[in-house]
Design a protein around this motif. Structure first.
Motif, PDB file in Angstrom:
ATOM      1  N   ALA A  22      25.116 123.109  62.160  1.00  0.00           N
ATOM      2  CA  ALA A  22      24.085 121.489  62.292  1.00  0.00           C
ATOM      3  C   ALA A  22      24.356 121.506  63.785  1.00  0.00           C
ATOM      4  N   ASP A  23      24.554 122.019  64.150  1.00  0.00           N
ATOM      5  CA  ASP A  23      24.430 122.421  65.688  1.00  0.00           C
ATOM      6  C   ASP A  23      23.138 122.173  67.053  1.00  0.00           C
ATOM      7  N   PRO A  24      22.963 121.052  67.176  1.00  0.00           N
ATOM      8  CA  PRO A  24      21.265 121.343  67.581  1.00  0.00           C
ATOM      9  C   PRO A  24      20.868 122.739  69.127  1.00  0.00           C
ATOM     10  N   THR A  25      22.640 122.635  69.679  1.00  0.00           N
ATOM     11  CA  THR A  25      22.208 123.657  70.509  1.00  0.00           C
ATOM     12  C   THR A  25      21.886 125.061  69.646  1.00  0.00           C
ATOM     13  N   ASN A  26      22.963 125.429  68.847  1.00  0.00           N
ATOM     14  CA  ASN A  26      22.443 126.588  68.350  1.00  0.00           C
ATOM     15  C   ASN A  26      20.865 127.183  67.281  1.00  0.00           C
ATOM     16  N   LEU A  27      21.032 125.730  66.845  1.00  0.00           N
ATOM     17  CA  LEU A  27      19.209 125.572  67.173  1.00  0.00           C
ATOM     18  C   LEU A  27      18.651 125.810  67.518  1.00  0.00           C
ATOM     19  N   HIS A  28      17.975 125.256  68.831  1.00  0.00           N
ATOM     20  CA  HIS A  28      17.081 125.904  69.915  1.00  0.00           C
ATOM     21  C   HIS A  28      17.844 127.636  70.148  1.00  0.00           C
ATOM     22  N   HIS A  29      19.139 127.724  69.990  1.00  0.00           N
ATOM     23  CA  HIS A  29      18.728 129.172  69.902  1.00  0.00           C
ATOM     24  C   HIS A  29      17.817 130.655  69.229  1.00  0.00           C
TER      25      HIS A  29
END
Length: 560
Positions: A85-92
């Protein structure tokens, strides 16, 4: 002697393997948290215990992790993955390292019969070619105008007359089902150029009704496939063509027949290239792609059925949750009513059933309220990818080759690290700037319309349809929930079902002398039997129609 030695060593071998598995499991936990996971059985026990509240269970576990990411272990180690649920991970996942995270066999095998190699169920060149065509069409002014006119026509010709007629006659009515029928009529007009007329037809045996029943059955079946803890079971049933897999095959045959009949009919129309629906547009684009007749028909069938799946229930689901929340937050309802009333008063030519794109765009608070509702109750709360090669996420999480990588929009809307201490509250104001204007937030923090290279092409059209429907209904009717609706107390255990469909068990109540329909799942503890939605016609003194307050959450995300 040799046998005695073997049996003497065997317990030591088993003990050693158990220790190794435990240490490996413990080691993985030290790297990435894996709550409620045990050697050999993985997360199976936790999944079975929390199946009825799956999305809240996932949210609870993610909220306890340092980086909003956890590891998932399958039964007997047959599968591994992560959920974030981490936006940075999602961007990746969705942009920075997009080629490494694909739909893959875990996703496509479940949906292959229904979606084929359509835009939502494909990768690589097949996906990019469809995306290119769809992206071009969705950015044309002609398609936007066509969709706008279709929505307005459906509202004025079928939705409002249907609700008014039912209110006047005191008929049994389920607003959620009305919205689903409206959504199906609308998406079929946009996709096929065909109006099934589910809201206006009295026929119960038409091909259109058979198609929607078959489509609903097929979607429910793939939902069950996704939730199966042992995929080998449904795959064996499919191989032997037995049980629900046999029924699914029959439903798919009916869906295919309906789609192919329309496609062949379009081919015989000399002026089909001038039609504005999506099917005609994709057919015109496919003529120079090197297909033979059957390949071309299959190509357009897959992409059109994909859009029907994406548009059929998503807005109906979002709107049902929206009205449920408004009933528990009357001050928000009053602000929405005030906003569009001021818009109506600004010109004698503005009517709630005939608002254009620019007029709807000016309804900032309504836009914020819809966005806030979908933040808490995204129509499709979770999505999945398959990892092509080993990778490490920005937060340091290891993702192995062949692992699945899930992200939960439902959980992200409930993360205090992302939205603050009031993250579980319904507050449209969080979307407005100091001047009361709607402000768009980071797509990777709010992935309700997906993100990155598969960002939803129909986002603006979805808002247009939802805003049009809300204004039209709220102008003519008052929606009320007996028992308080989506109050803060009831939002703690929201009444959703783990289905792609709005399948509920009926019960009947009477209100003001009318026989009313109130449906709820008997296994859900979050809904009181006193809850029901009432639809009042503003110009009828004593008329009331109860509607179903439940909505569903899809188990996977349909993205482009």
């Amino acid at each position: 002697m040799a046998a005695d030695s073997f049996y003497g060593v065997l317990p030591l071998v088993i003990l050693s393997l158990s220790v190794i598995l435990f240490l490996r499991h413990r080691h993985s936990q030290l790297k990435t948290p894996c709550p409620q996971s045990y050697p050999l059985i993985g997360n199976l026990i936790g999944f079975l215990r929390n199946r009825h509240r799956f999305h809240d269970w996932v949210s609870d576990m993610l909220s306890t992790t340092p980086s909003l990411t956890l590891q998932v272990n399958g039964f007997l180690g047959l599968s591994h993955g992560i959920c974030t649920a981490d936006p940075t991970n999602l961007h990746h996942l969705l942009r920075s390292n997009f080629p490494n995270y694909i739909k893959g066999h875990r996703y496509t095998s479940v949906l292959h019969e229904l979606l084929g190699r359509g835009i939502f169920n494909s990768d690589g060149h097949i996906w990019s070619s469809q995306r290119k065509i769809a992206s071009y069409e969705f950015n044309t002014k002609s398609l936007r105008t066509f969709i706008t006119n279709t929505v307005k026509s459906q509202i004025s010709r079928s939705l409002i007359p249907h609700l008014s007629s039912a209110a006047d006659a005191g008929e049994l009515l389920d607003l959620q089902q009305v919205l689903r029928k409206f959504g199906f009529d609308n998406i079929c007009n946009v996709a096929f150029g065909v109006d099934p007329g589910l809201l206006t037809s009295n026929s119960t045996h038409s091909n259109n009704l058979l198609f929607v029943q078959a489509f609903d059955s097929a979607v429910e079946h793939v939902s069950n496939r996704f939730m199966s803890p042992l995929p080998a079971v449904w795959k064996m049933k499919r191989f032997f063509n037995i049980g629900n897999e046999r029924k699914y095959k029959q439903a798919i045959a009916m869906v295919n027949q309906f789609a192919m009949d329309i496609i062949k009919s379009k081919e015989t129309q000399s002026d089909s290239k001038t039609d504005e629906d999506l099917l005609s547009r994709f057919m015109a684009s496919s003529w120079d792609m090197g297909f033979n007749d059957e390949e071309r028909r299959k190509f357009v069938r897959d992409i059109i059925i994909s859009f029907v799946l994406a548009g059929k229930d998503s807005t109906a689901t979002a709107l049902t949750w929206f009205f449920w929340l408004l009933a528990g937050h009357p001050h928000c309802r009053d602000l929405i009513h005030k906003e569009f009333s001021m818009l109506m008063a600004s010109s004698a030519y503005i009517h709630p059933e005939n608002l254009n794109f620019d007029e709807l765009k000016n309804l900032n608070y309504l836009h914020a309220a819809l966005s806030e509702s979908m933040r808490l109750f995204p129509p499709v709360p979770i999505n999945s990818r398959l990892t092509v090669d080993h990778d490490k996420l920005p937060d340091g999480t290891y993702v192995g080759k062949g692992w699945f990588a899930d992200y939960s929009a439902y959980a992200m809307g409930r993360m205090e690290k992302l939205w603050g201490s009031d993250c579980r509250e319904f507050k449209p104001e969080r979307w407005l700037d100091n001047n009361g204007l709607y402000q768009t937030l980071d797509q990777f923090k709010y992935p309700v319309f997906h993100g990155g290279f598969r960002m939803c092409l129909g986002k603006e059209m979805a808002y247009l349809q939802m805003k049009s429907v809300v204004v039209a209904i709220m102008y003519e009717f008052e929606v009320e929930v007996i028992g308080g609706g989506g109050t803060p107390e009831k939002m703690v255990a929201p009444p959703y079902t783990l289905s792609l469909l709005l399948v509920v068990l009926p019960a009947y109540w009477k209100y003001k002398g009318l026989r009313c329909d109130f449906s709820f799942p008997s296994t859900n503890e979050g809904l009181s039997s006193s809850d029901s939605l009432i639809l009042y016609c503003n110009n009828l003194e004593f008329s009331s129609i109860e509607i179903n307050p439940l909505a569903h959450l899809r188990l996977f995300l349909i993205d482009y």
